[in-house]
Motif scaffolding. Structure first.
Motif, PDB file in Angstrom:
ATOM      1  N   GLN A  55      -5.715   1.267  -0.798  1.00 29.48           N
ATOM      2  CA  GLN A  55      -4.967   2.426  -1.266  1.00 29.48           C
ATOM      3  C   GLN A  55      -5.315   2.745  -2.718  1.00 29.48           C
ATOM      4  O   GLN A  55      -5.473   3.909  -3.079  1.00 29.48           O
ATOM      5  CB  GLN A  55      -3.455   2.188  -1.122  1.00 29.48           C
ATOM      6  CG  GLN A  55      -2.594   3.353  -1.563  1.00 29.48           C
ATOM      7  CD  GLN A  55      -2.809   4.596  -0.739  1.00 29.48           C
ATOM      8  OE1 GLN A  55      -3.079   4.528   0.456  1.00 29.48           O
ATOM      9  NE2 GLN A  55      -2.707   5.754  -1.372  1.00 29.48           N
ATOM     10  N   CYS A  56      -5.453   1.719  -3.543  1.00 31.09           N
ATOM     11  CA  CYS A  56      -5.848   1.938  -4.939  1.00 31.09           C
ATOM     12  C   CYS A  56      -7.178   2.677  -5.009  1.00 31.09           C
ATOM     13  O   CYS A  56      -7.331   3.634  -5.781  1.00 31.09           O
ATOM     14  CB  CYS A  56      -5.958   0.606  -5.678  1.00 31.09           C
ATOM     15  SG  CYS A  56      -4.379  -0.172  -6.058  1.00 31.09           S
TER      16      CYS A  56
ATOM     17  N   ALA B 157       1.005   4.182  -2.773  1.00 26.76           N
ATOM     18  CA  ALA B 157       0.847   5.595  -2.424  1.00 26.76           C
ATOM     19  C   ALA B 157       1.980   6.448  -2.976  1.00 26.76           C
ATOM     20  O   ALA B 157       1.756   7.578  -3.419  1.00 26.76           O
ATOM     21  CB  ALA B 157       0.753   5.749  -0.900  1.00 26.76           C
TER      22      ALA B 157
ATOM     23  N   SER C  32      -8.469   4.645  -2.814  1.00 26.63           N
ATOM     24  CA  SER C  32      -8.380   6.010  -2.292  1.00 26.63           C
ATOM     25  C   SER C  32      -7.720   6.972  -3.277  1.00 26.63           C
ATOM     26  O   SER C  32      -7.926   8.181  -3.178  1.00 26.63           O
ATOM     27  CB  SER C  32      -7.654   6.036  -0.945  1.00 26.63           C
ATOM     28  OG  SER C  32      -6.280   5.807  -1.107  1.00 26.63           O
ATOM     29  N   VAL C  33      -6.923   6.458  -4.208  1.00 33.91           N
ATOM     30  CA  VAL C  33      -6.262   7.327  -5.188  1.00 33.91           C
ATOM     31  C   VAL C  33      -6.704   7.026  -6.622  1.00 33.91           C
ATOM     32  O   VAL C  33      -6.052   7.462  -7.570  1.00 33.91           O
ATOM     33  CB  VAL C  33      -4.720   7.247  -5.058  1.00 33.91           C
ATOM     34  CG1 VAL C  33      -4.268   7.841  -3.735  1.00 33.91           C
ATOM     35  CG2 VAL C  33      -4.201   5.827  -5.228  1.00 33.91           C
TER      36      VAL C  33
ATOM     37  N   ALA D 210       0.830  -1.211   0.000  1.00 32.90           N
ATOM     38  CA  ALA D 210       0.000   0.000   0.000  1.00 32.90           C
ATOM     39  C   ALA D 210       0.862   1.258   0.000  1.00 32.90           C
ATOM     40  O   ALA D 210       0.582   2.230  -0.714  1.00 32.90           O
ATOM     41  CB  ALA D 210      -0.934  -0.001   1.206  1.00 32.90           C
ATOM     42  N   ARG D 211       1.923   1.243   0.800  1.00 31.46           N
ATOM     43  CA  ARG D 211       2.793   2.414   0.888  1.00 31.46           C
ATOM     44  C   ARG D 211       3.502   2.654  -0.453  1.00 31.46           C
ATOM     45  O   ARG D 211       3.701   3.807  -0.860  1.00 31.46           O
ATOM     46  CB  ARG D 211       3.807   2.191   2.010  1.00 31.46           C
ATOM     47  CG  ARG D 211       4.625   3.382   2.351  1.00 31.46           C
ATOM     48  CD  ARG D 211       3.913   4.308   3.285  1.00 31.46           C
ATOM     49  NE  ARG D 211       4.814   5.399   3.636  1.00 31.46           N
ATOM     50  CZ  ARG D 211       4.427   6.516   4.176  1.00 31.46           C
ATOM     51  NH1 ARG D 211       3.157   6.714   4.465  1.00 31.46           N
ATOM     52  NH2 ARG D 211       5.296   7.447   4.456  1.00 31.46           N
TER      53      ARG D 211
END
Length: 194
Positions: A135-136, A108, A138-139, A104-105
């Motif tokens: 994460q995908c 990001a 969220s962005v 995830a980091r």
């Protein structure tokens, strides 16, 4: 122990799982949409980021190599990266944030909406793949998973969840390789012509 019987059993299980996938029209359509997501990414100047654990980490590296080098034809390189290979990044994130965030980091820090993420998880439950899929979302990075069994939690998180049939890890992983090679072959054809 009879090696010939073991081999026959494993070949039969592999053939059965492949035939099951061959007849699963809904899964084939999902795969088609996943291919188009990767093609769209490349047409926008994006890249594919691939992640998995254990044998699936090796599969992530294998697939990234096929995109960057070639599968079976001469062509320009396609940008791809396995998120499993940089020991400094993996250990820094693992130490500072925990192993659940190792992918995830990286998503990001690296991925944009024109890229695509592919997670590979036999169980469909890998916490670090789940966090990467969060994460995908969220962005707004499109996401694909190759998973197995019932699809686990990842089937609810990914934009495109391809569930390989089979009851054993080895059979599911064999199908993941077929899916990966076919994905690359289809992308090559779409980007460089039949």
């Amino acid at each position: 122990m009879d090696p010939i019987e073991y081999l026959k059993k494993n070949l039969a299980l592999s053939i059965q799982a492949k035939q099951q996938l061959l007849m699963d029209e809904a899964c084939l359509r999902l795969f088609e949409r996943a291919v188009m997501a990767v093609v769209d990414s490349y047409k926008q100047g994006g890249r594919i980021y691939i992640a998995g654990n254990g044998g699936s980490a090796a599969d992530a590296q294998h697939l990234a190599a096929e995109f960057v080098s070639k599968l079976a034809r001469e062509r320009a390189a396609l940008p791809a990266e396995a998120l499993t290979v940089d020991s400094s990044i993996l250990t820094a994130i693992g130490n500072d944030y925990g192993y659940d965030l190792v992918f995830a980091r990286q998503v990001a820090g690296k991925a944009t909406a024109k890229d695509v993420f592919l997670g590979i998880t036999t169980s469909g439950q890998s916490p670090n793949i789940l966090k990467a899929l969060e994460q995908c979302r969220s962005v707004a990075v499109p996401s694909i998973v190759f998973c197995g069994r019932d699809g686990g939690k990842v089937k609810l998180m990914a934009d495109h969840a391809i569930i390989a049939p089979g009851d054993t890890t080895s059979t599911i992983q064999e199908l993941h390789i077929v899916l990966a090679h076919t994905l690359c072959e289809c992308v090559e054809a779409a980007m460089f012509g039949e």
